[in-house]
Design a protein around this motif. Sequence first.
Motif, PDB file in Angstrom:
ATOM      1  N   THR A  76       0.810  -1.225   0.000  1.00  0.00           N
ATOM      2  CA  THR A  76       0.000   0.000   0.000  1.00  0.00           C
ATOM      3  C   THR A  76       0.841   1.274   0.000  1.00  0.00           C
ATOM      4  OG1 THR A  76      -0.141   0.112   2.419  1.00  0.00           O
ATOM      5  CG2 THR A  76      -1.819  -1.198   1.257  1.00  0.00           C
ATOM      6  N   GLY A  77       2.114   1.150   0.362  1.00  0.00           N
ATOM      7  CA  GLY A  77       2.957   2.329   0.483  1.00  0.00           C
ATOM      8  C   GLY A  77       2.607   3.194   1.679  1.00  0.00           C
ATOM      9  N   LYS A  78       2.005   2.610   2.699  1.00  0.00           N
ATOM     10  CA  LYS A  78       1.566   3.343   3.889  1.00  0.00           C
ATOM     11  C   LYS A  78       2.218   2.775   5.145  1.00  0.00           C
ATOM     12  CE  LYS A  78      -1.564   5.706   1.513  1.00  0.00           C
ATOM     13  NZ  LYS A  78      -1.451   7.167   1.292  1.00  0.00           N
ATOM     14  N   LEU A  79       2.314   3.619   6.180  1.00  0.00           N
ATOM     15  CA  LEU A  79       2.777   3.158   7.473  1.00  0.00           C
ATOM     16  C   LEU A  79       1.641   2.455   8.207  1.00  0.00           C
ATOM     17  CD1 LEU A  79       4.904   6.150   8.831  1.00  0.00           C
ATOM     18  CD2 LEU A  79       5.697   4.121   7.615  1.00  0.00           C
ATOM     19  N   GLU A  80       1.931   1.273   8.757  1.00  0.00           N
ATOM     20  CA  GLU A  80       0.955   0.561   9.573  1.00  0.00           C
ATOM     21  C   GLU A  80       0.952   1.121  10.995  1.00  0.00           C
ATOM     22  OE1 GLU A  80      -1.085  -2.156   8.706  1.00  0.00           O
ATOM     23  OE2 GLU A  80      -0.505  -1.810   6.617  1.00  0.00           O
ATOM     24  N   PHE A  81       2.121   1.485  11.487  1.00  0.00           N
ATOM     25  CA  PHE A  81       2.231   2.184  12.760  1.00  0.00           C
ATOM     26  C   PHE A  81       3.561   2.909  12.794  1.00  0.00           C
ATOM     27  CE2 PHE A  81       3.699  -2.200  13.815  1.00  0.00           C
ATOM     28  CZ  PHE A  81       4.970  -1.942  14.300  1.00  0.00           C
ATOM     29  N   CYS A  82       3.674   3.932  13.649  1.00  0.00           N
ATOM     30  CA  CYS A  82       4.940   4.642  13.795  1.00  0.00           C
ATOM     31  C   CYS A  82       5.005   5.294  15.170  1.00  0.00           C
ATOM     32  CB  CYS A  82       5.146   5.679  12.698  1.00  0.00           C
ATOM     33  SG  CYS A  82       4.092   7.127  12.806  1.00  0.00           S
ATOM     34  N   HIS A  83       6.235   5.605  15.606  1.00  0.00           N
ATOM     35  CA  HIS A  83       6.486   6.230  16.901  1.00  0.00           C
ATOM     36  C   HIS A  83       7.396   7.432  16.653  1.00  0.00           C
ATOM     37  CE1 HIS A  83       4.695   2.669  18.692  1.00  0.00           C
ATOM     38  NE2 HIS A  83       5.518   1.922  17.966  1.00  0.00           N
ATOM     39  N   GLU A  84       6.831   8.625  16.729  1.00  0.00           N
ATOM     40  CA  GLU A  84       7.555   9.854  16.401  1.00  0.00           C
ATOM     41  C   GLU A  84       8.387  10.360  17.578  1.00  0.00           C
ATOM     42  OE1 GLU A  84       5.324  12.927  14.332  1.00  0.00           O
ATOM     43  OE2 GLU A  84       3.670  11.519  14.038  1.00  0.00           O
ATOM     44  N   ILE A  85       9.463  11.092  17.253  1.00  0.00           N
ATOM     45  CA  ILE A  85      10.265  11.784  18.261  1.00  0.00           C
ATOM     46  C   ILE A  85       9.522  13.057  18.653  1.00  0.00           C
ATOM     47  CG2 ILE A  85      12.442  12.974  18.730  1.00  0.00           C
ATOM     48  CD1 ILE A  85      13.759  11.109  16.680  1.00  0.00           C
ATOM     49  N   HIS A  86       9.251  13.215  19.942  1.00  0.00           N
ATOM     50  CA  HIS A  86       8.463  14.365  20.403  1.00  0.00           C
ATOM     51  C   HIS A  86       9.388  15.508  20.832  1.00  0.00           C
ATOM     52  CE1 HIS A  86       4.755  12.173  19.985  1.00  0.00           C
ATOM     53  NE2 HIS A  86       5.216  11.201  20.743  1.00  0.00           N
ATOM     54  N   LEU A  87      10.168  15.974  19.859  1.00  0.00           N
ATOM     55  CA  LEU A  87      11.027  17.138  20.019  1.00  0.00           C
ATOM     56  C   LEU A  87      10.891  17.996  18.776  1.00  0.00           C
ATOM     57  CD1 LEU A  87      14.348  15.482  21.339  1.00  0.00           C
ATOM     58  CD2 LEU A  87      12.723  16.808  22.688  1.00  0.00           C
ATOM     59  N   ASP A  88      11.184  19.285  18.896  1.00  0.00           N
ATOM     60  CA  ASP A  88      11.205  20.149  17.729  1.00  0.00           C
ATOM     61  C   ASP A  88      12.359  19.734  16.824  1.00  0.00           C
ATOM     62  OD1 ASP A  88      12.528  22.842  16.487  1.00  0.00           O
ATOM     63  OD2 ASP A  88      10.332  22.940  16.461  1.00  0.00           O
TER      64      ASP A  88
END
Length: 283
Positions: free
Chosen positions: A78-90
Amino acid sequence: MDFSDVLLTVDYDRTLTAPDSTIPERNLEAIRYFMERGGAFTVNTGRSVPMSRVFMDIVPVNAPLLLYNGSAAYNVRTGKLEFCHEIHLDLWQTVNTARTLFPDLTVEVQGLEAHYVYPENPGWAAFCRRQQCACLTVKPGDDLGTFLKFSFYGTFCDDTVNSLFHGTDEEIRRMDEAEALLKKTFGQHCEVFRAAARIIDVHAKGVSKARSARELQQRLGRKILVCAGDADNDLSMMRDADFAYAPADAHIASQFETVCACADGAVADVIYEKIPGILKNIG
């Protein structure tokens, strides 16, 4: 042999591949054999979406790729992320802090569409081209998208991944110092991984290859997690797996049961020799 209870996740560089970055045909044949008999297979790597495109049309998978050292799961179909965990910093405040702390190292942000660096670095650009990875030189304030991972590289001796697994004593000491300072500076919000002798990766707090593998296992409903890897950033998934194997020539080989050297088809050994024994003993 029915492999339908098994999720197999393997590291890419120097586990699925040989040291020269080629993939032994024996591994590809074994993966197809494994999937045809119900097994779920994917790659669990520190590589990003852009840097994984070099193998997406070559390596057969039937589960989402686990990328950015566990920060995201990417569905190739699909070319999509199933899940992700972002860095919560600027993002740019973080990059500028890193540039100030480590002016002698290359600081790279690994996005979903490309890898980004500031300022321009010809050695880094050649390295990305060798990996067939889209790369861009950017300026402070540019929108780089989802903040999943940033990395630090030592001097680029050539354009191969393998060269970054080695270094002089002085280069290794410098990367040791940088790793310690990164943990002190960003450790409250991020995980710091030593991906290779001269590569340091930074991710969101709590991210690991183990976490992503278990999350995928739960989503797929597989009973057994088998992992294979070769380096320090594979340790979490190897230690947490139900069964774990390392190539005989792996950096972490002394800590796990081993199969043949990566160039000889280590993943094939796991599929043909190890997993059938696991299923026989459990059955």
